[in-house]
Design a protein around this motif. Structure first.
Motif, PDB file in Angstrom:
ATOM      1  N   ILE A  93       0.876  -1.186   0.000  1.00  0.00           N
ATOM      2  CA  ILE A  93       0.000   0.000   0.000  1.00  0.00           C
ATOM      3  C   ILE A  93       0.908   1.229   0.000  1.00  0.00           C
ATOM      4  CG2 ILE A  93      -1.808   1.253   1.236  1.00  0.00           C
ATOM      5  CD1 ILE A  93      -2.642  -1.418   2.478  1.00  0.00           C
ATOM      6  N   ASN A  94       0.656   2.157  -0.899  1.00  0.00           N
ATOM      7  CA  ASN A  94       1.563   3.309  -1.061  1.00  0.00           C
ATOM      8  C   ASN A  94       1.628   4.195   0.181  1.00  0.00           C
ATOM      9  OD1 ASN A  94       2.338   2.572  -3.648  1.00  0.00           O
ATOM     10  ND2 ASN A  94       0.555   3.582  -4.578  1.00  0.00           N
ATOM     11  N   ASP A  95       0.519   4.390   0.829  1.00  0.00           N
ATOM     12  CA  ASP A  95       0.505   5.229   2.029  1.00  0.00           C
ATOM     13  C   ASP A  95       1.114   4.452   3.210  1.00  0.00           C
ATOM     14  OD1 ASP A  95      -0.473   6.338   4.583  1.00  0.00           O
ATOM     15  OD2 ASP A  95      -1.560   7.743   3.278  1.00  0.00           O
ATOM     16  N   PRO A  96       2.236   4.924   3.798  1.00  0.00           N
ATOM     17  CA  PRO A  96       2.912   4.201   4.882  1.00  0.00           C
ATOM     18  C   PRO A  96       2.017   3.941   6.087  1.00  0.00           C
ATOM     19  CG  PRO A  96       4.299   5.973   4.057  1.00  0.00           C
ATOM     20  CD  PRO A  96       2.954   6.144   3.420  1.00  0.00           C
ATOM     21  N   LYS A  97       1.160   4.931   6.473  1.00  0.00           N
ATOM     22  CA  LYS A  97       0.284   4.746   7.627  1.00  0.00           C
ATOM     23  C   LYS A  97      -0.744   3.648   7.371  1.00  0.00           C
ATOM     24  CE  LYS A  97       0.617   9.400   9.604  1.00  0.00           C
ATOM     25  NZ  LYS A  97      -0.138  10.629   9.966  1.00  0.00           N
ATOM     26  N   GLU A  98      -1.332   3.693   6.175  1.00  0.00           N
ATOM     27  CA  GLU A  98      -2.304   2.660   5.814  1.00  0.00           C
ATOM     28  C   GLU A  98      -1.640   1.284   5.745  1.00  0.00           C
ATOM     29  OE1 GLU A  98      -4.522   3.539   2.324  1.00  0.00           O
ATOM     30  OE2 GLU A  98      -5.161   5.520   3.017  1.00  0.00           O
TER      31      GLU A  98
END
Length: 299
Positions: free
Chosen positions: A68-73
């Motif tokens: 997933i590109n978003d680190p938090k997600e």
């Protein structure tokens, strides 16, 4: 039972062994050969089970996690997946490995060529999962594969299933062979005691006429079977001890440091020798008991 009577039974059983010298020798030889094979087979099977346990305990499920590109997600998805896997009843252990750790392992195992990928690491973060029962690995992998955020689930399906099939087949074949060998030895002792009973039919008839009980007549024959079993187990215990001691000392230095570790000489040899002696006694007494039960009714 009086001590004097017990002494008499012992003497009679030993005399009977010498009277039927060749038949006794044949029975002892059959028990000896049987127990040598059983002892060696027991050593092999116990070591195979030990090696199999080591291999089984090393069987892991490798769960590749979706990117997933978003680190938090990405972090939230990994945490959720890990908790879901840990909650599964078949799971014994879960370990997380980042893609950086995975690349380091590749470099350590396969050389510096993989260091070219340090800047653009194409690998995925991974969960390593172990099942409580290694034979549940396949079912557990299927369950994990259905969870969200799993890209792929790898556990060497064909190799794992072949391993379990091989072990189960080996155990079943071994059990059949041992039962066949034990039956052969019991049959020979059965015939030895039968011949003794036939040879002593006049003596048995006289004993019964003067009031001897059935148990008084039978016990010497049971002792004779016991001696046949004990004498037949002596050489196998020596052979098992010497063979395993030499095999262990020769093989252990060559296989040091891998999963194919042999069991220590002690207590394994003592355990197998105890099994051999117990089987020898069982074979002798049971073969004698069956013969006495059938043929003493005639006289």
């Amino acid at each position: 039972m009086k001590f004097r009577t017990l002494q008499r039974h012992f003497r009679e059983s030993l005399k009977s062994l010498s009277r039927n010298g060749w038949m006794s020798f044949a029975s002892i030889s059959a028990v000896t050969v049987t127990l040598i094979l059983v002892g060696i087979f027991a050593l092999v099977m116990m070591n195979l089970n030990h090696i199999a346990d080591n291999i089984e305990n090393d069987v892991e499920i490798r769960v590749l996690i979706d990117i997933i590109n978003d680190p938090k997600e990405m972090k939230a998805a990994e945490d959720k997946l890990m908790k879901q896997v840990e909650r599964l009843p078949e799971v014994a252990e879960v370990k997380y490995s980042s893609k950086e750790d995975e690349l380091k392992i590749l470099i350590e195992n396969y050389g510096e060529d993989f260091s070219l990928y340090e800047q653009t690491n194409p690998l995925r973060n991974v969960l390593y999962v172990k099942a409580k029962d290694p034979e549940q690995t396949a079912d557990l992998a299927k369950k994990i594969d259905k969870l969200d955020h799993t890209y792929d689930v790898i556990y060497g399906e064909e190799k794992v299933e072949n391993l379990f099939n091989f072990l189960n087949t080996g155990r079943n074949i071994g059990l059949v062979l041992i039962l066949g060998l034990l039956f052969t030895a019991i049959f020979l002792i059965y015939n030895t005691i039968r011949i003794t009973i036939v040879a002593r039919k006049d003596e048995i008839e006289i004993m019964k006429l003067v009031g001897a009980t059935s148990s008084f007549v039978r016990i010497p024959f049971l002792f004779e079977g016991l001696w046949l079993g004990v004498l037949g187990s002596i050489l196998p215990m020596i052979v098992v001890s010497v063979v395993y001691y030499n095999v262990y000392n020769k093989l252990t230095p060559k296989i040091q440091g891998n999963m194919l570790q042999l069991l220590e000489v002690t207590p394994l040899v003592y355990e197998v020798n105890l099994i051999v002696l117990a089987l020898g006694i069982f074979i002798g007494v049971w073969g004698s008991f069956m013969s006495v039960r059938k043929f003493l009714r005639v006289y």
